[in-house]
Design a protein around this motif. Sequence first.
Motif, mmCIF file in Angstrom:
data_model
loop_
_atom_site.group_PDB
_atom_site.id
_atom_site.type_symbol
_atom_site.label_atom_id
_atom_site.label_comp_id
_atom_site.label_asym_id
_atom_site.label_seq_id
_atom_site.Cartn_x
_atom_site.Cartn_y
_atom_site.Cartn_z
ATOM 1 N N ASP A 166 0.966 -1.513 0.045
ATOM 2 C CA ASP A 166 -0.269 0.204 -0.202
ATOM 3 C C ASP A 166 1.286 1.450 -0.041
ATOM 4 O OD1 ASP A 166 -3.149 -0.598 0.060
ATOM 5 O OD2 ASP A 166 -1.388 -2.440 1.936
ATOM 6 N N ILE A 167 1.900 1.541 0.558
ATOM 7 C CA ILE A 167 2.933 2.424 0.692
ATOM 8 C C ILE A 167 4.388 1.576 0.390
ATOM 9 C CG2 ILE A 167 2.897 2.358 3.277
ATOM 10 C CD1 ILE A 167 3.326 5.184 2.284
ATOM 11 N N VAL A 168 5.157 2.294 -0.283
ATOM 12 C CA VAL A 168 6.645 1.744 -0.423
ATOM 13 C C VAL A 168 7.878 2.795 -0.261
ATOM 14 C CG1 VAL A 168 8.904 1.092 -1.929
ATOM 15 C CG2 VAL A 168 6.261 -0.093 -1.850
ATOM 16 N N VAL A 169 9.012 2.525 0.564
ATOM 17 C CA VAL A 169 10.331 3.766 0.935
ATOM 18 C C VAL A 169 10.714 2.655 0.871
ATOM 19 C CG1 VAL A 169 8.135 4.561 2.774
ATOM 20 C CG2 VAL A 169 10.355 3.089 3.629
ATOM 21 N N ASP A 170 11.856 3.454 0.500
ATOM 22 C CA ASP A 170 13.245 3.639 0.385
ATOM 23 C C ASP A 170 13.747 2.490 -0.677
ATOM 24 O OD1 ASP A 170 15.223 4.091 1.315
ATOM 25 O OD2 ASP A 170 16.160 2.602 1.663
ATOM 26 N N GLY A 218 12.882 3.149 -6.801
ATOM 27 C CA GLY A 218 13.053 4.041 -8.076
ATOM 28 C C GLY A 218 12.260 4.738 -8.463
ATOM 29 N N ILE A 219 11.390 4.572 -7.538
ATOM 30 C CA ILE A 219 9.822 6.343 -8.380
ATOM 31 C C ILE A 219 10.271 6.860 -6.886
ATOM 32 C CG2 ILE A 219 7.664 6.166 -8.933
ATOM 33 C CD1 ILE A 219 7.890 3.318 -9.678
ATOM 34 N N TYR A 220 9.682 8.023 -7.003
ATOM 35 C CA TYR A 220 9.012 9.079 -6.076
ATOM 36 C C TYR A 220 7.852 9.633 -6.492
ATOM 37 C CZ TYR A 220 8.474 13.717 -3.485
ATOM 38 O OH TYR A 220 7.685 14.815 -2.424
ATOM 39 N N ASP A 221 6.949 9.551 -6.043
ATOM 40 C CA ASP A 221 5.272 9.702 -7.029
ATOM 41 C C ASP A 221 4.594 9.623 -5.039
ATOM 42 O OD1 ASP A 221 3.094 10.216 -8.038
ATOM 43 O OD2 ASP A 221 2.915 8.545 -9.239
ATOM 44 N N PRO A 222 4.703 10.496 -4.548
ATOM 45 C CA PRO A 222 3.001 10.826 -3.559
ATOM 46 C C PRO A 222 1.681 10.267 -3.842
ATOM 47 C CG PRO A 222 4.734 12.439 -3.936
ATOM 48 C CD PRO A 222 4.555 12.212 -4.732
ATOM 49 N N LYS A 223 1.147 10.546 -4.962
ATOM 50 C CA LYS A 223 -0.160 9.960 -5.591
ATOM 51 C C LYS A 223 -0.387 8.922 -5.244
ATOM 52 C CE LYS A 223 -1.259 14.278 -7.898
ATOM 53 N NZ LYS A 223 -1.497 15.000 -9.417
ATOM 54 N N SER A 224 0.702 7.914 -5.831
ATOM 55 C CA SER A 224 0.878 6.500 -5.671
ATOM 56 C C SER A 224 1.711 6.061 -4.564
ATOM 57 C CB SER A 224 1.186 5.498 -7.282
ATOM 58 O OG SER A 224 2.760 6.644 -7.499
ATOM 59 N N SER A 225 1.852 6.615 -3.557
ATOM 60 C CA SER A 225 2.709 6.055 -2.319
ATOM 61 C C SER A 225 3.740 5.725 -2.588
ATOM 62 C CB SER A 225 1.442 5.462 -1.868
ATOM 63 O OG SER A 225 0.470 6.007 -1.536
ATOM 64 N N ARG A 226 5.032 6.448 -3.189
ATOM 65 C CA ARG A 226 5.915 5.359 -3.890
ATOM 66 C C ARG A 226 6.825 6.565 -3.343
ATOM 67 N NH1 ARG A 226 5.865 0.693 -7.108
ATOM 68 N NH2 ARG A 226 7.927 0.526 -6.548
ATOM 69 N N PHE A 227 7.837 6.082 -1.945
ATOM 70 C CA PHE A 227 8.819 7.456 -1.757
ATOM 71 C C PHE A 227 10.497 6.941 -1.528
ATOM 72 C CE2 PHE A 227 4.941 7.912 0.271
ATOM 73 C CZ PHE A 227 4.470 9.511 -0.053
ATOM 74 N N ASP A 228 10.861 6.253 -3.015
ATOM 75 C CA ASP A 228 12.071 6.060 -3.227
ATOM 76 C C ASP A 228 13.218 7.583 -2.837
ATOM 77 O OD1 ASP A 228 13.859 4.801 -2.153
ATOM 78 O OD2 ASP A 228 13.867 3.702 -4.668
ATOM 79 N N HIS A 229 14.147 7.479 -2.717
ATOM 80 C CA HIS A 229 15.614 8.743 -2.832
ATOM 81 C C HIS A 229 16.972 8.059 -3.775
ATOM 82 C CE1 HIS A 229 18.264 7.576 -0.390
ATOM 83 N NE2 HIS A 229 17.132 6.694 0.626
ATOM 84 N N HIS A 230 16.333 7.213 -4.179
ATOM 85 C CA HIS A 230 18.126 6.540 -4.640
ATOM 86 C C HIS A 230 17.786 6.921 -5.870
ATOM 87 C CE1 HIS A 230 17.829 3.733 -0.997
ATOM 88 N NE2 HIS A 230 18.588 4.495 -0.892
ATOM 89 N N GLN A 231 16.686 7.445 -6.817
ATOM 90 C CA GLN A 231 17.117 7.397 -8.730
ATOM 91 C C GLN A 231 17.585 8.621 -8.727
ATOM 92 O OE1 GLN A 231 14.317 7.070 -6.359
ATOM 93 N NE2 GLN A 231 12.787 8.429 -6.792
ATOM 94 N N GLN A 232 18.577 8.436 -9.902
ATOM 95 C CA GLN A 232 19.364 10.227 -10.122
ATOM 96 C C GLN A 232 18.144 11.646 -10.153
ATOM 97 O OE1 GLN A 232 22.095 9.519 -13.499
ATOM 98 N NE2 GLN A 232 23.060 11.393 -13.018
ATOM 99 N N SER A 233 17.766 11.236 -10.748
ATOM 100 C CA SER A 233 16.336 12.098 -10.753
ATOM 101 C C SER A 233 15.955 13.208 -9.509
ATOM 102 C CB SER A 233 15.044 11.578 -11.826
ATOM 103 O OG SER A 233 14.709 10.376 -10.964
ATOM 104 N N PHE A 234 16.328 12.172 -8.448
ATOM 105 C CA PHE A 234 15.802 12.861 -7.419
ATOM 106 C C PHE A 234 17.209 13.768 -6.542
ATOM 107 C CE2 PHE A 234 15.376 13.039 -2.278
ATOM 108 C CZ PHE A 234 13.338 13.224 -2.338
ATOM 109 N N GLN A 235 16.104 15.237 -6.176
ATOM 110 C CA GLN A 235 17.385 16.399 -5.551
ATOM 111 C C GLN A 235 16.219 16.512 -5.127
ATOM 112 O OE1 GLN A 235 20.185 15.985 -6.007
ATOM 113 N NE2 GLN A 235 20.363 14.285 -7.480
ATOM 114 N N GLU A 236 15.137 16.675 -4.263
ATOM 115 C CA GLU A 236 14.481 17.177 -3.642
ATOM 116 C C GLU A 236 15.066 17.205 -2.288
ATOM 117 O OE1 GLU A 236 12.245 18.795 -4.617
ATOM 118 O OE2 GLU A 236 10.984 17.726 -6.347
ATOM 119 N N THR A 237 14.661 18.890 -1.138
ATOM 120 C CA THR A 237 15.213 18.693 0.524
ATOM 121 C C THR A 237 13.773 19.223 0.906
ATOM 122 O OG1 THR A 237 15.592 20.618 -0.184
ATOM 123 C CG2 THR A 237 17.391 19.268 -1.015
ATOM 124 N N PHE A 238 14.063 18.939 2.244
ATOM 125 C CA PHE A 238 13.150 19.778 3.419
ATOM 126 C C PHE A 238 12.802 20.921 2.727
ATOM 127 C CE2 PHE A 238 11.200 21.344 6.478
ATOM 128 C CZ PHE A 238 10.176 20.582 7.107
#
Length: 357
Positions: free
Chosen positions: A72-76, A79-99
Amino acid sequence: MSFGPRLFFSSTAKIMSSVSKKFKSNPPKIGTHDGTFHCDEILACFLLKSLPDFKDAEIVRSRKDEVLNECDIVVDVGGIYDPKSSRFDHHQQSFQETFSSLRPEFGDKFDVRLSSAGLIYVHYGEEAIQEIYKQHFNEKLSERNLKVIYRKLYESLIREIDGIDNGVPMFEGEPKYTISSHLSNRVKRFLPSWEVKNVDYTAQFHKALDYVGEELVEKLVNYKSWLNARNHVVEAVENASTVHESGEILELKTFCPWKDHLQDVEKEFGIENIPKYVLFQDTDSFRVICVPNSPTSFVCRKFLHINWRGLRDEELQKCSGVEDAVFVHASGFIGGAKSREGALKMAIESLCGDYCN
């Protein structure tokens, strides 16, 4: 002179969205990777399990897409960061988000790349904090206090985990010593030695989950006292004009640690650098203390009257015209009188300039 609050968190709408209750399974499943575990996904899982919708959730540890897709939710992982689909990974090169990039209403200084802990905290941290406070204190934080605690916890704990997990150095150059007692390192103690075979990683993961959760909750519980002190400082700022029309003299009705809070409260109310003195009662006398330029500074915005410094009792009373003045420190950063009126007069006279009546 009156002040109204200028809330630092009011400019941007919440990013946090409610967890969907249309789960794929019952109980719901939290997905994360298997094998070696780290502090960030453990904390992310604990934050999720603090939420009512996920308190009974099963933690599924796998790297297989077909398994993760049933969660139902996936963390770490994934390879996907998409809050709408409850996917929360940060390892992909495209991810550069900060607080700061996701929650800009809290300022731009939080520029450390997020880990899975930071990602879940950005989206669900406020809700988790409310639940933890509800369980431990049977009360709900006001919106203002929730934002204050939310920012404080990120600054003092979550950011550290984000930085360590992403390999972000604290400063340029080589340190003279290393710190090995931080939470991320302590989580490593739950990993089996390379010499030990056939260890149940999932069992160790859950031991680490309890350990990390206990530390986070303890930190939040301790912040209750910290928050109470801040509330006293807010009250003093709100009532400043009733103490003196200048707004430059604050009075603490109850003494508390105030220096760490004042500058943040000043920013919130839009009165940076205006307060010069703080009054408070000390057993059977009253003190007037000068506001320092920073919480740890010995340099104050305005010291007490230069002619009074180092004087005591009758000598001070004669020089200052304050009948019950007791002392002024030789540096001029603090003084005292037997009455509130005497301490207040010392503050007012010091505001007027370096002359002696």
